[in-house]
Write a protein that holds these residues in place. Structure first.
Motif, PDB file in Angstrom:
ATOM      1  N   UNK A 354      -8.784 -33.017   4.641  1.00 14.70           N
ATOM      2  CA  UNK A 354      -8.519 -31.824   3.796  1.00 14.70           C
ATOM      3  C   UNK A 354      -7.997 -30.648   4.615  1.00 14.70           C
ATOM      4  N   UNK A 355      -8.785 -30.245   5.640  1.00 14.96           N
ATOM      5  CA  UNK A 355      -8.399 -29.055   6.413  1.00 14.96           C
ATOM      6  C   UNK A 355      -8.206 -29.392   7.892  1.00 14.96           C
ATOM      7  N   UNK A 356      -7.310 -28.630   8.502  1.00 20.11           N
ATOM      8  CA  UNK A 356      -7.121 -28.668   9.960  1.00 20.11           C
ATOM      9  C   UNK A 356      -7.377 -27.258  10.463  1.00 20.11           C
ATOM     10  N   UNK A 357      -8.180 -27.163  11.555  1.00 16.61           N
ATOM     11  CA  UNK A 357      -8.476 -25.836  12.123  1.00 16.61           C
ATOM     12  C   UNK A 357      -7.876 -25.775  13.510  1.00 16.61           C
ATOM     13  N   UNK A 358      -7.045 -24.759  13.764  1.00 15.73           N
ATOM     14  CA  UNK A 358      -6.520 -24.520  15.117  1.00 15.73           C
ATOM     15  C   UNK A 358      -6.822 -23.064  15.450  1.00 15.73           C
ATOM     16  N   UNK A 359      -7.742 -22.866  16.401  1.00 10.92           N
ATOM     17  CA  UNK A 359      -8.150 -21.480  16.694  1.00 10.92           C
ATOM     18  C   UNK A 359      -8.785 -20.901  15.446  1.00 10.92           C
ATOM     19  N   UNK A 360      -8.352 -19.721  15.036  1.00 12.41           N
ATOM     20  CA  UNK A 360      -8.973 -19.097  13.850  1.00 12.41           C
ATOM     21  C   UNK A 360      -8.128 -19.338  12.603  1.00 12.41           C
ATOM     22  N   UNK A 361      -7.157 -20.258  12.705  1.00 10.05           N
ATOM     23  CA  UNK A 361      -6.286 -20.538  11.548  1.00 10.05           C
ATOM     24  C   UNK A 361      -6.663 -21.865  10.901  1.00 10.05           C
ATOM     25  N   UNK A 362      -6.739 -21.813   9.546  1.00  7.46           N
ATOM     26  CA  UNK A 362      -6.996 -23.053   8.799  1.00  7.46           C
ATOM     27  C   UNK A 362      -5.703 -23.478   8.118  1.00  7.46           C
ATOM     28  N   UNK A 363      -5.467 -24.781   8.110  1.00  7.95           N
ATOM     29  CA  UNK A 363      -4.273 -25.319   7.443  1.00  7.95           C
ATOM     30  C   UNK A 363      -4.733 -26.342   6.410  1.00  7.95           C
ATOM     31  N   UNK A 364      -3.912 -26.523   5.402  1.00  2.12           N
ATOM     32  CA  UNK A 364      -4.108 -27.628   4.462  1.00  2.12           C
ATOM     33  C   UNK A 364      -3.483 -28.849   5.129  1.00  2.12           C
ATOM     34  N   UNK A 365      -4.301 -29.860   5.444  1.00  2.00           N
ATOM     35  CA  UNK A 365      -3.789 -31.001   6.222  1.00  2.00           C
ATOM     36  C   UNK A 365      -2.653 -31.717   5.504  1.00  2.00           C
ATOM     37  N   UNK A 366      -2.693 -31.745   4.186  1.00  2.46           N
ATOM     38  CA  UNK A 366      -1.644 -32.536   3.486  1.00  2.46           C
ATOM     39  C   UNK A 366      -0.314 -31.790   3.422  1.00  2.46           C
ATOM     40  N   UNK A 367      -0.352 -30.435   3.519  1.00  3.81           N
ATOM     41  CA  UNK A 367       0.937 -29.709   3.415  1.00  3.81           C
ATOM     42  C   UNK A 367       1.315 -29.027   4.730  1.00  3.81           C
ATOM     43  N   UNK A 368       0.330 -28.821   5.613  1.00  7.49           N
ATOM     44  CA  UNK A 368       0.617 -28.107   6.866  1.00  7.49           C
ATOM     45  C   UNK A 368       0.698 -26.601   6.666  1.00  7.49           C
ATOM     46  N   UNK A 369       0.379 -26.165   5.448  1.00  7.11           N
ATOM     47  CA  UNK A 369       0.473 -24.721   5.161  1.00  7.11           C
ATOM     48  C   UNK A 369      -0.793 -23.996   5.628  1.00  7.11           C
ATOM     49  N   UNK A 380     -17.013 -24.545   2.531  1.00  4.53           N
ATOM     50  CA  UNK A 380     -16.720 -25.902   3.006  1.00  4.53           C
ATOM     51  C   UNK A 380     -16.166 -25.860   4.443  1.00  4.53           C
ATOM     52  N   UNK A 381     -15.155 -25.023   4.676  1.00  2.00           N
ATOM     53  CA  UNK A 381     -14.552 -25.014   6.027  1.00  2.00           C
ATOM     54  C   UNK A 381     -15.499 -24.422   7.050  1.00  2.00           C
ATOM     55  N   UNK A 382     -16.369 -23.500   6.596  1.00  2.00           N
ATOM     56  CA  UNK A 382     -17.364 -22.952   7.536  1.00  2.00           C
ATOM     57  C   UNK A 382     -18.355 -24.032   7.934  1.00  2.00           C
ATOM     58  N   UNK A 383     -18.714 -24.853   6.957  1.00  2.00           N
ATOM     59  CA  UNK A 383     -19.640 -25.965   7.218  1.00  2.00           C
ATOM     60  C   UNK A 383     -19.001 -26.944   8.222  1.00  2.00           C
ATOM     61  N   UNK A 384     -17.710 -27.209   8.022  1.00  2.00           N
ATOM     62  CA  UNK A 384     -17.009 -28.144   8.931  1.00  2.00           C
ATOM     63  C   UNK A 384     -16.945 -27.556  10.339  1.00  2.00           C
TER      64      UNK A 384
END
Ligand code: GP9
Ligand code: MN
Length: 427
Positions: A354-369, A380-384
């Motif tokens: 679902x999500x990709x985290x690079x540094x303090x930026x979150x991306x939508x893994x399926x779109x790269x946005x 959810x992303x905080x939990x991850x």
């Protein structure tokens, strides 16, 4: 101290997933050959340059019906590179945030590694690598991991032209290693670590069989040449395996240890992949490496689960039918559909379906946005993010405080390093 171990054990108890019953023990009693594909990235699979497959032999293995191939498997190394990969693959413990745990802790720490476990079950265990035994402190760390044999470059017929870069050329290394393999009492667990496909990807003309790429970045343009050479060496090795009939009684595991082209070559990689741009999100996705399990009669196929090197050991133990429900290991069986698919990178970043985290930026893994999750998605992303931070810090605790000396899994005998001697002794 021992109470720190308690926090690790309660984390593992809550996070452990079991085996996949339909695969459990399918490779019981088989030989295991682990092939370490140096600096080999997943994008090379089925990649063509000037109309030519760069790695036809590995492509064939990847697509075979009796190969389990994972196309969302990531390297999770830190500064320890190959050493971190070896630590994860054979202990299901992460390397450290700085330096290489195999060096700083490999000699003195207590480990409960795959070679020790399998030796205690009657396997002959051996590691093969065409470099000096001291590199990455292997000669000491392998004793802590319970390898009975370590064939380093001292065991090989060697001469200048047999070497390039860090050591022996893969075709020569694998050919000579096969002579030793043939003599190992079975069942054996053997790890073969290749070398030629290593930065800066040098290879003599007569061994080159594909043109360099034309990105203009010197260290990138040699990559396909050494990758293809490695692939040819694998092809020759698999031909040998079939000729001896060992392919019928052996499970062969292939893994790429980490990226070959680092994030400092984004422009060249964009050109190589024919992409307009190549950003931090793309570089995170670029960390995929092959993980393939090939065995005659195995129900294979491409498995899309998101996982990484930390998960390899529980997966291999599942297939071997080895109980590992009370070990101190951070990975989860890749074959268990209920696993957590958030893949921790050593710096706290992560990739997931679902999500990709690079540094303090979150991306939508399926779109790269880039996304700015709110409400439930933010939770959810905080939990991850916390899950990854916890997993890494507890693994670091096990290494830094040498916690395995306070705990021995049922049926495991403590390794005595003095039992091992890898010195070459002729006659
Ligand atoms: C040398 C080789 C180094 O023995 O394993 O690999 P690296 O850690 O640089 O990828
Ligand atoms: Mn490496």
């Amino acid at each position: 101290n021992a109470s720190d171990l308690k926090s690790v054990q309660s984390y593992l108890k809550n996070n452990r997933v079991g085996d996949n019953a339909s695969y459990y023990g399918k490779a019981k009693g088989k030989n295991v050959i682990i092939i370490h594909l140096e600096s080999f990235q997943q994008f090379l699979i089925d990649f063509k340059w000037k109309g030519k497959e760069v790695t036809p032999n590995l492509n064939k293995i990847y697509h075979e019906s009796d190969t389990l191939s994972f196309d969302n498997f990531f390297n999770q190394v830190g500064q320890g590179k190959t050493a971190d990969a070896e630590m994860m693959m054979e202990n299901s413990l992460f390397g450290l945030p700085e330096g290489a745990a195999m060096v700083t802790d490999g000699t003195t720490n207590t480990f409960q590694a795959a070679p020790a476990k399998l030796s205690q079950m009657g396997y002959t265990t051996a590691a093969f690598h065409g470099d000096v035994p001291s590199f990455w402190n292997r000669d000491n760390a392998y004793k802590s991991w319970g390898y009975q044999y370590f064939f380093s470059n001292e065991y090989y017929k060697n001469k200048a032209s047999y070497n390039v870069g860090y050591g022996m050329k893969d075709k020569i290394f694998l050919d000579q290693s096969s002579k030793y393999l043939e003599q190992l009492p079975q069942p054996f667990y053997a790890k073969l670590i290749t070398l030629t496909n290593h930065y800066p990807y040098l290879l003599d003309k007569k061994n080159a069989s594909i043109a360099r790429t034309n990105t203009g970045d010197d260290t990138v343009d040699g990559y396909v040449v050494t990758a293809r050479y490695l692939d040819q060496a694998i092809g020759e090795f698999m031909t040998w395996l079939k000729k001896t009939g060992l392919d019928k009684s052996t499970m062969v595991v292939f893994y790429g240890d980490h990226y070959g082209i680092s994030g400092n070559h984004k422009k060249a990689v964009a050109k190589l992949l024919g992409k307009k741009s190549f950003n931090n999100f793309d570089d995170a996705q670029f960390q995929r490496v092959p993980f393939m399990i090939h065995m005659e009669g195995l129900k294979g196929g491409i498995n899309h689960t998101y996982g990484g090197e930390i998960d390899a050991l529980p997966t291999i133990m599942d297939l071997l039918g080895v109980k590992d429900d009370d070990t101190i290991q951070f990975g989860q069986d890749l074959l268990n559909p209920d696993r957590n698919q958030t893949v921790a990178f050593r710096n706290g970043d992560f990739v997931s379906p679902t999500y990709t985290k690079v540094g303090s930026t979150y991306y939508d893994t399926s779109t790269g946005k880039v996304v700015h999750p709110t409400g439930a998605e933010k939770t959810k992303v905080e939990k991850m993010t916390n899950h990854v931070a916890t997993e890494l810090s507890l693994s670091d605790k096990v290494i830094n405080e040498d916690l395995l000396r306070f705990y021995t899994p049922a049926g495991f005998k403590k390794v005595n390093k003095a039992d091992y001697n890898y010195k070459v002794s002729y006659g």
